[in-house]
Design an enzyme around this catalytic site. Structure first.
Site, PDB file in Angstrom:
ATOM      1  N   LYS A 116       0.787  -1.232  -0.191  1.00  0.00           N
ATOM      2  CA  LYS A 116       0.050   0.053  -0.100  1.00  0.00           C
ATOM      3  C   LYS A 116       0.832   1.287   0.247  1.00  0.00           C
ATOM      4  CE  LYS A 116      -3.455  -2.809  -0.074  1.00  0.00           C
ATOM      5  NZ  LYS A 116      -3.785  -3.106  -1.468  1.00  0.00           N
ATOM      6  N   LYS A 201      -4.194  10.914   7.876  1.00  0.00           N
ATOM      7  CA  LYS A 201      -5.405  11.847   8.349  1.00  0.00           C
ATOM      8  C   LYS A 201      -6.698  10.522   8.414  1.00  0.00           C
ATOM      9  CE  LYS A 201      -7.837  15.315   9.869  1.00  0.00           C
ATOM     10  NZ  LYS A 201      -7.479  15.729  11.409  1.00  0.00           N
ATOM     11  N   HIS A 208     -17.669   4.962   0.279  1.00  0.00           N
ATOM     12  CA  HIS A 208     -16.441   4.382  -0.433  1.00  0.00           C
ATOM     13  C   HIS A 208     -17.006   4.094  -1.949  1.00  0.00           C
ATOM     14  CE1 HIS A 208     -14.553   0.276  -1.130  1.00  0.00           C
ATOM     15  NE2 HIS A 208     -14.778   0.579  -2.314  1.00  0.00           N
ATOM     16  N   ARG A 292      -8.220  -6.899  -9.950  1.00  0.00           N
ATOM     17  CA  ARG A 292      -8.999  -8.277 -10.381  1.00  0.00           C
ATOM     18  C   ARG A 292     -10.211  -7.936 -10.781  1.00  0.00           C
ATOM     19  NH1 ARG A 292      -9.348  -7.399  -4.393  1.00  0.00           N
ATOM     20  NH2 ARG A 292     -11.437  -7.087  -4.163  1.00  0.00           N
TER      21      ARG A 292
HETATM   22  C1  MV4 Z   1      -9.641   5.080   5.841  1.00  0.00           C
HETATM   23  C2  MV4 Z   1     -10.642   5.500   6.556  1.00  0.00           C
HETATM   24  C3  MV4 Z   1     -10.627   6.947   6.927  1.00  0.00           C
HETATM   25  N1  MV4 Z   1      -9.447   7.451   6.745  1.00  0.00           N
HETATM   26  N2  MV4 Z   1      -8.440   5.848   5.650  1.00  0.00           N
HETATM   27  C4  MV4 Z   1     -11.145   0.516   5.328  1.00  0.00           C
HETATM   28  C5  MV4 Z   1     -10.636  -0.422   4.294  1.00  0.00           C
HETATM   29  C6  MV4 Z   1      -9.352  -0.057   3.913  1.00  0.00           C
HETATM   30  N3  MV4 Z   1      -9.176  -0.262   2.247  1.00  0.00           N
HETATM   31  C7  MV4 Z   1      -9.221   1.361   4.232  1.00  0.00           C
HETATM   32  N4  MV4 Z   1     -10.538   1.775   4.904  1.00  0.00           N
HETATM   33  C8  MV4 Z   1     -10.412   2.957   5.465  1.00  0.00           C
HETATM   34  N5  MV4 Z   1      -9.567   3.733   5.437  1.00  0.00           N
HETATM   35  C9  MV4 Z   1      -8.438   7.028   6.043  1.00  0.00           C
HETATM   36  N6  MV4 Z   1      -7.414   7.784   6.028  1.00  0.00           N
HETATM   37  C10 MV4 Z   1     -11.702   4.665   6.675  1.00  0.00           C
HETATM   38  C11 MV4 Z   1     -11.745   3.407   6.180  1.00  0.00           C
HETATM   39  C12 MV4 Z   1     -12.914   2.513   6.395  1.00  0.00           C
HETATM   40  C13 MV4 Z   1     -13.704   2.256   5.300  1.00  0.00           C
HETATM   41  C14 MV4 Z   1     -13.433   2.566   4.050  1.00  0.00           C
HETATM   42  C15 MV4 Z   1     -14.317   2.075   3.110  1.00  0.00           C
HETATM   43  C16 MV4 Z   1     -15.418   1.308   3.321  1.00  0.00           C
HETATM   44  C17 MV4 Z   1     -15.624   0.922   4.751  1.00  0.00           C
HETATM   45  C18 MV4 Z   1     -15.035   1.407   5.596  1.00  0.00           C
HETATM   46  C19 MV4 Z   1     -15.423   0.979   7.083  1.00  0.00           C
HETATM   47  C20 MV4 Z   1     -14.380   1.517   7.973  1.00  0.00           C
HETATM   48  C21 MV4 Z   1     -13.258   2.136   7.668  1.00  0.00           C
END
Ligand code: MV4
Length: 446
Positions: A116, A201, A208, A292
């Site tokens: 990542k 942050k 999403h 994918r």
């Molecule tokens: C984050 C975030 C808030 N801020 N990054 C969750 C999956 C992973 N790919 C990264 N994720 C997140 N990253 C920052 N800087 C919140 C999440 C996150 C989230 C993201 C997409 C869909 C659902 C989620 C549920 C909890 C946290």
């Protein structure tokens, strides 16, 4: 031109790939574990090879056995589906070294997006917006403290080898940082054999939203618009839709261009998805790229009227993509029908499906591998199928979904259908007013 494709997967995605191969006149080989000998993908394929015992590590993840199946069937390409070996760089390179085309990106592309922090560095260089914060691995807790002060709390710690939500730690103030740093590092080491972590942050209450992209071997890339995947629970998506109810033409254009830059930055070849976090002000930030085909690809297929698996196979055969971007002409929603009990913390409910009635009619698509008498194995994920509706408007797609869910009869196992029925009547959902925290407060009525 491929004559024969081996599908290194099971369930609905194996069937999905077989269907497109049939239409393209390509022969198919199914592989299966001893738990899946009665599965439809085995019956629908032209040939089938047993590759081991039920545990995934002994069958669908068993590279030597899969290579042997390719050898004895004389397959010239392999489709990995999603999950299992789909993002395994070692498998991709073994296939290509053995003269079997891996239908997906190269091992190098998988690696560049799999790590990542490497991916983030690449995105910064390419001019794709990323979440403010560290663009390198943290070396010490002191560095973490200093950086958190700079970017401002809350911050999030992520494992560089993670993704999909595993091994993340949110830190709300300085008093928590030392412990969070230590546990994040330990979890990363234990889960991924790589203890590298970085800081960002924390974006609060984000959506999403992901952009489907395709790239070919000639350096052309295109985007195919977005999917909103904010309705998730513990990083498991339950509902996806396209277009996103939060989208504007301007934002779609900006995110589409950013996703193309992301794909072009690694010379991406195949279909893929660039995931973004989108805040309430419609700022968007690169999160990760999935190299994918995804479970939810169907909603994109329906709104742009385009077979993504066919495109993926054609790209792997060396064909050029059109180079055009694609925009939604319809609205499509997908509900994941899982063998889980929504009234009991979505606990898996494997077992035999005794009665099955599948919905149909105008605007309904069902991608599923099950039949009456089929046993859902406890060895694999609990997805029974995907119910997809297509209509001209979001409101109609929701109404069709409610109607189709009401027709769906699955007896013998608990399913997520009651959850989806209530969601389709939820005021906030209907208004399109939701983010990734939505299901934390959604109350299922008994
Ligand atoms: C984050 C975030 C808030 N801020 N990054 C969750 C999956 C992973 N790919 C990264 N994720 C997140 N990253 C920052 N800087 C919140 C999440 C996150 C989230 C993201 C997409 C869909 C659902 C989620 C549920 C909890 C946290």
């Amino acid at each position: 031109m491929f004559k024969k494709i081996l599908i290194a997967n099971r369930g609905e995605i194996a069937l999905r790939v077989i269907r497109t191969c049939r239409e393209m006149g390509i022969k198919t080989v199914a592989v299966y574990s001893t738990a899946d000998s009665e599965s439809l993908h085995v019956k629908f394929a032209d040939e089938a090879v047993c590759i081991g015992r039920p545990a995934s590590s002994e069958s669908y993840l068993n590279i030597p056995n899969i290579m042997a199946a390719m050898e004895i069937t004389n397959s010239d390409a392999v489709h990995p589906g999603y999950g299992f070996l789909a993002e395994n760089a070692k498998f991709a390179s073994i296939c290509n070294d053995s003269g079997v085309k891996f239908i997906g990106p190269t091992a190098d592309m998988i690696n560049k997006m799999g790590d990542k922090i490497t991916a983030k560095e690449t995105m910064v260089k390419a001019g794709v917006p990323v979440v403010p914060g560290g663009e390198s691995l943290l070396e010490s807790v002191e560095e973490a403290k200093g950086l958190a002060k700079e970017i401002g709390y809350p911050v999030i710690l992520k494992a560089t080898a993670g993704g999909g939500g595993k091994g993340m730690r949110i830190v709300w103030d300085e008093s928590e940082i030392e412990k969070a740093y230590d546990t994040a590092k330990m979890e990363a080491a234990a889960s991924f054999k790589n203890d590298g972590i970085y800081m960002e942050k924390f974006v609060e209450e984000p959506r999403h939203i992901e952009i489907q992209v395709a790239g070919d071997q000639f350096g052309n890339v295109c985007h195919m618009s977005e999917r909103d995947c904010s309705i998730q629970r513990r990083h498991q998506k339950l509902v996806e839709e396209s277009p996103s109810p939060f989208m504007t033409d301007e934002l779609r254009h900006a995110m589409g261009e950013a996703a193309k830059k992301a794909a072009a930055a690694i010379g991406y070849e195949s279909v893929g998805t660039v995931e973004f976090l989108v805040d309430k002000h419609r700022n968007f930030y690169f999160m990760e790229m999935n190299t994918r085909i995804q479970v939810e690809h169907c909603v994109t297929e329906e709104v742009i009227n385009f077979d993504l698996i066919k495109e993926q196979i054609k790209i792997a055969m060396g064909e050029k993509i059109s180079g055009d971007d694609y925009f939604p002409h319809m609205h499509s929603i997908e509900c994941r029908i899982n063998a889980e009990d929504p009234f009991n913390d979505f606990r898996p409910s494997p077992g035999k499906i005794t009665t099955l009635h599948v919905p149909g009619g105008h605007g309904v698509r069902v991608d599923s591998h099950v039949y009456a008498g089929y046993t859902i194995s406890p060895y694999y994920d609990s997805m029974i199928g995907k119910l997809i509706t297509i209509a001209r408007t979001r409101k109609e797609a929701i109404d069709t979904m409610y109607r189709a869910l009401s027709e769906y009869v699955i007896e013998g196992v608990k399913t997520t259908i009651p959850f989806h029925l209530q969601l389709m009547k939820d005021e906030s959902f209907i208004k399109g007013d939701f983010n990734t925290k939505f299901l934390e407060t959604f109350q299922l009525k008994k």
